[in-house]
Structure formats: C-alpha cells, structure tokens
Design a protein around this motif. Structure first.
Motif, PDB file in Angstrom:
ATOM      1  N   PRO A  38     -23.976 -78.881  -2.567  1.00  0.00           N
ATOM      2  CA  PRO A  38     -24.720 -79.496  -3.666  1.00  0.00           C
ATOM      3  C   PRO A  38     -26.091 -78.883  -3.900  1.00  0.00           C
ATOM      4  N   LEU A  39     -26.741 -78.387  -2.848  1.00  0.00           N
ATOM      5  CA  LEU A  39     -28.070 -77.814  -3.026  1.00  0.00           C
ATOM      6  C   LEU A  39     -28.032 -76.471  -3.746  1.00  0.00           C
ATOM      7  N   GLN A  40     -26.850 -75.865  -3.844  1.00  0.00           N
ATOM      8  CA  GLN A  40     -26.716 -74.594  -4.561  1.00  0.00           C
ATOM      9  C   GLN A  40     -26.233 -74.780  -5.999  1.00  0.00           C
ATOM     10  N   LEU A  41     -26.021 -76.017  -6.405  1.00  0.00           N
ATOM     11  CA  LEU A  41     -25.527 -76.243  -7.772  1.00  0.00           C
ATOM     12  C   LEU A  41     -26.475 -75.704  -8.845  1.00  0.00           C
ATOM     13  N   PRO A  42     -27.811 -75.800  -8.692  1.00  0.00           N
ATOM     14  CA  PRO A  42     -28.675 -75.193  -9.724  1.00  0.00           C
ATOM     15  C   PRO A  42     -28.435 -73.696  -9.880  1.00  0.00           C
ATOM     16  N   TRP A  43     -28.222 -73.006  -8.754  1.00  0.00           N
ATOM     17  CA  TRP A  43     -27.932 -71.574  -8.830  1.00  0.00           C
ATOM     18  C   TRP A  43     -26.567 -71.324  -9.458  1.00  0.00           C
ATOM     19  N   LEU A  44     -25.577 -72.123  -9.117  1.00  0.00           N
ATOM     20  CA  LEU A  44     -24.250 -71.966  -9.704  1.00  0.00           C
ATOM     21  C   LEU A  44     -24.295 -72.180 -11.215  1.00  0.00           C
ATOM     22  N   ARG A  45     -25.069 -73.164 -11.650  1.00  0.00           N
ATOM     23  CA  ARG A  45     -25.191 -73.388 -13.102  1.00  0.00           C
ATOM     24  C   ARG A  45     -25.911 -72.222 -13.771  1.00  0.00           C
ATOM     25  N   ALA A  46     -26.960 -71.714 -13.129  1.00  0.00           N
ATOM     26  CA  ALA A  46     -27.742 -70.623 -13.712  1.00  0.00           C
ATOM     27  C   ALA A  46     -26.942 -69.330 -13.825  1.00  0.00           C
ATOM     28  N   THR A  47     -25.970 -69.139 -12.956  1.00  0.00           N
ATOM     29  CA  THR A  47     -25.193 -67.892 -12.935  1.00  0.00           C
ATOM     30  C   THR A  47     -23.803 -68.050 -13.555  1.00  0.00           C
ATOM     31  N   GLU A  48     -23.534 -69.185 -14.151  1.00  0.00           N
ATOM     32  CA  GLU A  48     -22.186 -69.438 -14.684  1.00  0.00           C
ATOM     33  C   GLU A  48     -21.778 -68.401 -15.722  1.00  0.00           C
ATOM     34  N   ALA A  49     -22.661 -68.098 -16.655  1.00  0.00           N
ATOM     35  CA  ALA A  49     -22.321 -67.123 -17.704  1.00  0.00           C
ATOM     36  C   ALA A  49     -22.117 -65.738 -17.100  1.00  0.00           C
ATOM     37  N   ALA A  50     -22.942 -65.374 -16.127  1.00  0.00           N
ATOM     38  CA  ALA A  50     -22.839 -64.049 -15.505  1.00  0.00           C
ATOM     39  C   ALA A  50     -21.532 -63.897 -14.743  1.00  0.00           C
ATOM     40  N   ARG A  51     -21.027 -64.991 -14.176  1.00  0.00           N
ATOM     41  CA  ARG A  51     -19.785 -64.909 -13.399  1.00  0.00           C
ATOM     42  C   ARG A  51     -18.565 -64.723 -14.279  1.00  0.00           C
ATOM     43  N   ALA A  52     -18.686 -65.019 -15.563  1.00  0.00           N
ATOM     44  CA  ALA A  52     -17.519 -64.959 -16.456  1.00  0.00           C
ATOM     45  C   ALA A  52     -16.908 -63.558 -16.507  1.00  0.00           C
ATOM     46  N   GLY A  53     -17.719 -62.534 -16.310  1.00  0.00           N
ATOM     47  CA  GLY A  53     -17.204 -61.171 -16.391  1.00  0.00           C
ATOM     48  C   GLY A  53     -16.831 -60.562 -15.056  1.00  0.00           C
ATOM     49  N   LEU A  54     -16.810 -61.373 -13.994  1.00  0.00           N
ATOM     50  CA  LEU A  54     -16.537 -60.857 -12.654  1.00  0.00           C
ATOM     51  C   LEU A  54     -15.066 -61.032 -12.273  1.00  0.00           C
ATOM     52  N   PRO A  55     -14.585 -60.261 -11.301  1.00  0.00           N
ATOM     53  CA  PRO A  55     -13.199 -60.413 -10.804  1.00  0.00           C
ATOM     54  C   PRO A  55     -13.107 -61.634  -9.882  1.00  0.00           C
ATOM     55  N   LEU A  56     -13.111 -62.827 -10.470  1.00  0.00           N
ATOM     56  CA  LEU A  56     -13.210 -64.050  -9.685  1.00  0.00           C
ATOM     57  C   LEU A  56     -11.999 -64.277  -8.787  1.00  0.00           C
ATOM     58  N   ASP A  57     -10.801 -63.866  -9.230  1.00  0.00           N
ATOM     59  CA  ASP A  57      -9.626 -64.022  -8.361  1.00  0.00           C
ATOM     60  C   ASP A  57      -9.809 -63.254  -7.064  1.00  0.00           C
ATOM     61  N   LEU A  58     -10.340 -62.056  -7.161  1.00  0.00           N
ATOM     62  CA  LEU A  58     -10.584 -61.241  -5.977  1.00  0.00           C
ATOM     63  C   LEU A  58     -11.658 -61.877  -5.094  1.00  0.00           C
ATOM     64  N   LEU A  59     -12.758 -62.307  -5.686  1.00  0.00           N
ATOM     65  CA  LEU A  59     -13.866 -62.856  -4.914  1.00  0.00           C
ATOM     66  C   LEU A  59     -13.465 -64.153  -4.217  1.00  0.00           C
ATOM     67  N   ARG A  60     -12.743 -65.013  -4.912  1.00  0.00           N
ATOM     68  CA  ARG A  60     -12.320 -66.278  -4.291  1.00  0.00           C
ATOM     69  C   ARG A  60     -11.306 -66.031  -3.170  1.00  0.00           C
ATOM     70  N   ALA A  61     -10.527 -64.946  -3.289  1.00  0.00           N
ATOM     71  CA  ALA A  61      -9.515 -64.648  -2.269  1.00  0.00           C
ATOM     72  C   ALA A  61     -10.148 -64.210  -0.948  1.00  0.00           C
ATOM     73  N   LEU A  62     -11.435 -63.933  -0.948  1.00  0.00           N
ATOM     74  CA  LEU A  62     -12.105 -63.498   0.274  1.00  0.00           C
ATOM     75  C   LEU A  62     -12.545 -64.670   1.150  1.00  0.00           C
ATOM     76  N   THR A  63     -12.125 -65.890   0.771  1.00  0.00           N
ATOM     77  CA  THR A  63     -12.307 -67.065   1.624  1.00  0.00           C
ATOM     78  C   THR A  63     -10.976 -67.819   1.659  1.00  0.00           C
ATOM     79  N   ASN A  64     -10.872 -68.764   2.596  1.00  0.00           N
ATOM     80  CA  ASN A  64      -9.677 -69.611   2.630  1.00  0.00           C
ATOM     81  C   ASN A  64     -10.088 -71.075   2.558  1.00  0.00           C
ATOM     82  N   GLU A  65      -9.149 -71.983   2.719  1.00  0.00           N
ATOM     83  CA  GLU A  65      -9.448 -73.407   2.594  1.00  0.00           C
ATOM     84  C   GLU A  65     -10.462 -73.872   3.632  1.00  0.00           C
ATOM     85  N   ALA A  66     -10.475 -73.240   4.793  1.00  0.00           N
ATOM     86  CA  ALA A  66     -11.446 -73.580   5.838  1.00  0.00           C
ATOM     87  C   ALA A  66     -12.797 -72.900   5.599  1.00  0.00           C
TER      88      ALA A  66
END
Length: 319
Positions: A38-66
């Motif tokens: 929750p403390l990083q939500l301001p940063w996540l909101r500020a970077t939301e538009a910038a993330r739209a052009g990133l390979p998010l499937d690849l980046l999210r795959a670099l973590t797991n449920e744990a």
C-alpha cells in the motif's frame, strides 16, 4: 530458517550496499500483487501510463505467487552504491544453467510461455525488459528512492556504533537475529540452510520493496540479506504540517519546517522535493542551521545526509 555463521562475530564481516538492480527486480512484486504494497501505491499510480508500453507479461513472470524472484536477478551487490548500467551489464554473462535453474525454482511446474526457449535468448529478453522498466518507472524517481535507502544505512551505522551488532540485526526486522556468531533469518517458507561467511562476508541491503527480510533461495549464493528500509512511509509524502508559532518566530518558517523533517537523516534533494523549494534555497538554510549547532551531517557515497543534533532535538521538544 537461513543461518549465516559470522567468522569471529566481527563487524568487518558485515557491510551495507544499495543496489538499484535489486530494487528494480523486487519492485516487480508490486505489479503482481499491488495490494500487498500500500505504501507504494502513489508510485504505482504515477507510473501507470509509463507501464502501458512495457512487456508486462514478461515482467510479471519474473515473480510467482509467493513473490519470489530468481536469484540471478538479485545478486549480492559488490559496491556500496551500485549503478544500474553496471549491474545489468554484469548479468549478461549469467550461465545458461543458472538462468534455467533459477527460473525453474520460482516456476517449478511449467514455465510461463514468455520465459520458455533457449536460456541465452530468454536472458536477453529479460534484460531488455528490465532496462525498459528502469527507464520508464525508476529513473525519474531513483534519486528520491536512493535518499531513503542511504538514510537507512546511516541509521544502521549509528545503531551499531551505540549498541553493537546484535541490536543492529534485531532492529533490521523482527525475523532477523544474531545469537553468538550466527545470524538467523526466518522465512515464510520451509527453506533452510546454514553457510559460513568466511572469505565472503555478509552484505545487508535495505529495500523499499521488501515487506520482511529475505535471503537467496540457494545456499550457493553469496551471503546476502535484503530487509525493509526505514522511512518508507515518508517516501512519497510532501511536507504539509504547520510548525509551532514559537519556533517560527525564533528561526523562521522554512527553517522550522526543515527541523521538523530532520528527525531522520535526509539529503537536501529530498528536502527540496518535500518542501517544494529549490535545492539551492534548502542548502542555504541547512548551512545556517548546522552553523548554529542544530544539525549534523554525514556523507554517504555521493550524498550528504542531514539530521537534527541533540541540541536540535531539545529545541523541538521545547516547542
């Protein structure tokens, strides 16, 4: 339980380091499960538009449920203040077997499609994706992030000097302790191993994206503990409180506001951001307050961090 056996319980075995690469990779957890940060939500909101052009499937795959990440992407930093260009370049030589094994460690069943293929080609895609992620979402904010991390390291040094290694380790995180000459790190999982720091030392790295202390999954990795940095709650704040009238009358409004912010070590750049003034103006006030004995300063890497002196603390308590 991870156990690191210090040789001789010597301070020389322990060092601190700040790694932009570690922060970049650990921040991928916020993309997978933002509700846990929750403390990083301001940063996540500020970077939301910038993330739209990133390979998010690849980046999210670099973590797991744990929320584990591959060990090869969070190597132990070898300099006190790392540079992202150097750290990414160092990963280009990662052996194929290490890439394959570390990805399989966090995805023990079937690898996500975006991580399948020849390990060298997967590594190239991963490093390119991390580079894009850094430039879009980290580079504009890294100075501010680094200031908080540097302030944490200065604080740990003061705790060690005043109270010793055992107190410093206990202060890192409730899941870390030093008993005799062994540092214990309690993880959420059943993972356990014991290894010596002989010839390798133990590196402690503060993180803005760790909710609790973590260590490498593999005992073959150099001893390394990442722990939650202090001051995260202030990272995205601006200063809005009103200082006491008596203090304003004594030293002026801007200097009174500065005194209120300097309970913990902070750089002039971070103070300028939080007060919405220029760094030049902040530095003028800091010099005056330090000359009056109300502040002390310490250099960490390329930054000078300021905090209230004992006299400054007494002045604040008297308002």
């Amino acid at each position: 339980m991870i156990e690191y056996e210090l040789v001789g319980n010597d301070l020389g075995e322990v060092r601190f380091a700040i790694s932009p690469l570690n922060e970049l990779v650990l921040s991928l957890r916020t993309l997978r499960d933002p509700g846990r940060f929750p403390l990083q939500l301001p940063w996540l909101r500020a970077t939301e538009a910038a993330r739209a052009g990133l390979p998010l499937d690849l980046l999210r795959a670099l973590t797991n449920e744990a929320l584990w990440t591959p060990d090869f992407l969070t190597p132990r930093p070898y300099t006190p203040l790392g540079r992202i260009d150097d750290e990414l370049a160092a990963l280009t030589g990662t052996p194929n077997g290490v890439v394959r094994a570390d990805l399989a460690e966090i995805h023990p069943g079937t690898l996500p499609a975006v991580l399948r293929g020849r390990p060298d080609r997967v590594l190239t895609r991963v490093l390119a994706g991390l580079r894009e992620y850094w430039e879009a979402c980290f580079e504009p904010y890294w100075q501010r992030m680094r200031t908080v991390l540097e302030a944490d390291v200065v604080h740990r040094g003061r705790v060690t000097a005043r109270s010793g290694l055992a107190v410093m380790f206990a202060d890192l995180d409730q899941h870390v302790r030093l008993e005799d000459n062994v540092v214990y790190v309690r993880l959420r999982s059943d993972l356990s191993y014991r290894t010596s720091t002989a010839g390798r030392g133990l590196t402690l790295a503060p993180s803005l994206f760790s909710r609790r202390a973590t260590a490498p999954i593999s005992a073959d990795e150099p001893p390394h503990i990442m722990y939650p940095a202090r001051g995260l709650g202030t990272l995205w704040e601006t200063e809005t409180s009103t200082p006491a009238i008596a203090l304003v009358g004594l030293i002026g409004r801007v200097r009174a506001r500065l005194m209120g912010l300097l309970e913990t070590p902070t750089s002039s750049t971070e103070l300028a951001v939080r007060l919405d003034v220029t760094p030049t103006a902040v530095n003028q006030h800091l010099r005056a307050l330090r000359a009056a004995g109300l502040l002390i300063s310490a250099r960490h890497g390329r930054s000078v961090l300021y905090r209230r002196s004992d006299l400054g603390d007494r002045l604040m308590r008297g308002t």
